[in-house]
Design a protein around this motif. Structure first.
Motif, PDB file in Angstrom:
ATOM      1  N   GLU A 163       2.349 -27.501  53.838  1.00 27.79           N
ATOM      2  CA  GLU A 163       1.999 -27.534  52.413  1.00 27.79           C
ATOM      3  C   GLU A 163       2.450 -28.849  51.757  1.00 27.79           C
ATOM      4  O   GLU A 163       1.661 -29.535  51.110  1.00 27.79           O
ATOM      5  N   ARG A 187       0.490 -31.956  53.053  1.00 29.54           N
ATOM      6  CA  ARG A 187      -0.872 -32.052  52.528  1.00 29.54           C
ATOM      7  C   ARG A 187      -0.827 -32.640  51.097  1.00 29.54           C
ATOM      8  O   ARG A 187      -1.588 -33.536  50.762  1.00 29.54           O
ATOM      9  N   LEU A 188       0.121 -32.165  50.291  1.00 31.69           N
ATOM     10  CA  LEU A 188       0.225 -32.657  48.920  1.00 31.69           C
ATOM     11  C   LEU A 188       0.667 -34.126  48.890  1.00 31.69           C
ATOM     12  O   LEU A 188       0.204 -34.902  48.050  1.00 31.69           O
ATOM     13  N   CYS A 189       1.547 -34.504  49.801  1.00 34.96           N
ATOM     14  CA  CYS A 189       1.990 -35.904  49.866  1.00 34.96           C
ATOM     15  C   CYS A 189       0.808 -36.801  50.218  1.00 34.96           C
ATOM     16  O   CYS A 189       0.632 -37.872  49.645  1.00 34.96           O
ATOM     17  N   GLU A 223      -2.391 -36.160  49.716  1.00 32.86           N
ATOM     18  CA  GLU A 223      -3.317 -36.181  48.574  1.00 32.86           C
ATOM     19  C   GLU A 223      -2.847 -37.159  47.499  1.00 32.86           C
ATOM     20  O   GLU A 223      -3.635 -37.815  46.847  1.00 32.86           O
ATOM     21  N   ASN A 282       8.186 -28.822  47.854  1.00 27.69           N
ATOM     22  CA  ASN A 282       7.349 -27.966  46.998  1.00 27.69           C
ATOM     23  C   ASN A 282       8.180 -27.036  46.119  1.00 27.69           C
ATOM     24  O   ASN A 282       7.721 -26.550  45.104  1.00 27.69           O
ATOM     25  N   PRO A 333       5.808 -32.092  44.131  1.00 25.80           N
ATOM     26  CA  PRO A 333       4.590 -32.835  44.478  1.00 25.80           C
ATOM     27  C   PRO A 333       3.868 -33.438  43.263  1.00 25.80           C
ATOM     28  O   PRO A 333       3.376 -34.563  43.341  1.00 25.80           O
ATOM     29  N   GLU A 334       3.823 -32.707  42.126  1.00 19.54           N
ATOM     30  CA  GLU A 334       3.116 -33.251  40.946  1.00 19.54           C
ATOM     31  C   GLU A 334       3.809 -34.524  40.449  1.00 19.54           C
ATOM     32  O   GLU A 334       3.170 -35.488  40.048  1.00 19.54           O
ATOM     33  N   SER A 336       3.037 -37.345  42.703  1.00 18.66           N
ATOM     34  CA  SER A 336       1.680 -37.820  42.475  1.00 18.66           C
ATOM     35  C   SER A 336       1.622 -38.721  41.225  1.00 18.66           C
ATOM     36  O   SER A 336       0.993 -39.780  41.251  1.00 18.66           O
TER      37      SER A 336
END
Ligand code: PEP
Ligand code: MN
Length: 339
Positions: free
Chosen positions: A113, A116-118, A120, A302, A317-318, A321
């Motif tokens: 999880e 994948r976020l990293c 993205e 996360n 993650p947010e 980003s």
């Protein structure tokens, strides 16, 4: 010493110089440049005089390397090294390298999880610890071999190189079988046996700066790895011990321009371990890129509240980003690419 060959030196003449040097017990490192070729020669200079080499065919001049580190030195190699780390990713070129992921690999679900976020968000290398060097023997020590497998699966699926720490000489072979980049942590920067062992591998090494190490000690640690034949060393400034207690360590921003002056090796910044607190990570990350770092290592989790290690310094993650977006114009301003 550095043997500078004449512009029109032939391949045969270069080979002959290397041959003579090796006969005197030197290790040779030819560097073929567009205009000039040079040969780095490391060994006991008492065995031969510089004049013996100067008179060989094709040799223009011989200069000593003044620094105690030789292969890592910019005296030997002037152009910055660009290190290929797998899946088409390089560290040290125009494109910045962003290593992101949790401090420790906790489970396949967690790592899949967060990875994948990293990705993205724009990270190009995954990080995560399977063997954890904890201050307390009672703290989570990592999933060891199982963690390596989890990491490997995610790297394979996302087509991203993976970076993980190796703590012990006995695990070097195992970790090398799974990782694209092996990390030597701050606590092991002067574990000379471990440095020699990873120096025998053909894998890029992320060498973190020791808890209280000088630039010279750090570059000598890089030299240990390189002298065994592995020249793929990436430096990582992760903060040093000072009297300041407001942060976990003190990020030494000057290490970046100084490294650029002293060595051709790439250097990245790790604001997570430097600050110890997530809220300071973005500012330090931006400063590192503005100062000329070749990339960053950032801890992302996360659910930082539940992290098995280093939760307080991990970005959600947010947040990671948004940081990547904020970093983009800074990267451009210093002539680098991020996203
Ligand atoms: C880590 O990267 O999780 C780590 C333990 O880093 P350092 O060696 O810099 O403390
Ligand atoms: Mn950590």
């Amino acid at each position: 010493m550095i043997i500078i060959m004449k512009d029109d030196a032939t391949e045969e003449q270069i080979k002959n110089v290397e041959h003579v040097l090796r006969d005197f017990g030197f290790k040779t490192h030819p560097i073929v440049g567009e205009a000039k070729s040079v040969i780095g020669a490391i060994g006991d200079k008492r065995q031969l005089s510089m004049n013996q080499i100067t008179t060989l065919k094709g040799v223009e001049s011989v200069v000593p390397i003044m620094r105690p580190y030789k292969l890592a030195s910019k005296e030997l190699k002037k152009t910055p090294s660009v290190i290929e780390v797998g899946h088409g990713v390089t560290v040290g070129g125009d494109q910045l390298a962003v290593f992101a992921g949790p401090c420790a690999i906790e489970s396949q679900e967690q790592f899949t999880e967060v990875s994948r976020l990293c990705k993205e968000a724009g990270a190009n290398i995954l990080r995560g610890g399977a063997f954890k060097p904890r201050s307390s023997p009672y703290s989570f020590q990592g999933l060891a071999g199982d963690g390596l497998k989890i990491m490997y699966n995610s790297g394979h699926e996302l087509k991203m190189p993976i970076c993980t720490e190796v703590l012990d000489t006995r695990d070097v072979e195992l970790v090398a079988n799974f990782a694209d980049i092996m990390q030597i942590g701050a606590r092991n920067m002067q574990n000379f046996q471990l440095l020699k062992e990873v120096g025998k591998c053909n894998k890029p090494i992320l060498l973190k700066r020791g808890l209280a190490s000088t630039m010279e000690e750090w570059l000598m640690a890089a030299e240990y790895i390189m002298s065994e034949g592995n020249e793929k060393v990436i430096l990582c400034e992760r903060g040093i011990r000072t009297y300041e207690t407001a942060t976990r360590n003190t990020f030494d921003i000057s290490a970046i321009p100084i490294a650029k002056e002293l060595t051709h090796l790439p250097i990245i910044g790790d604001p997570s371990h430097a600050s110890g607190t997530y809220k300071y990570v973005p500012a330090i990350a931006k400063a590192a890129i503005a100062a000329g770092a070749d990339g960053l290592m950032i801890e992302v989790h996360n659910c930082p509240e539940k992290a098995a290690s280093d939760g307080a310094q991990s970005l959600k993650p947010e947040k990671f980003s948004s940081l990547m977006k904020e970093l983009d114009p800074i990267a451009k301003a210093v002539g680098r690419k991020l996203l």
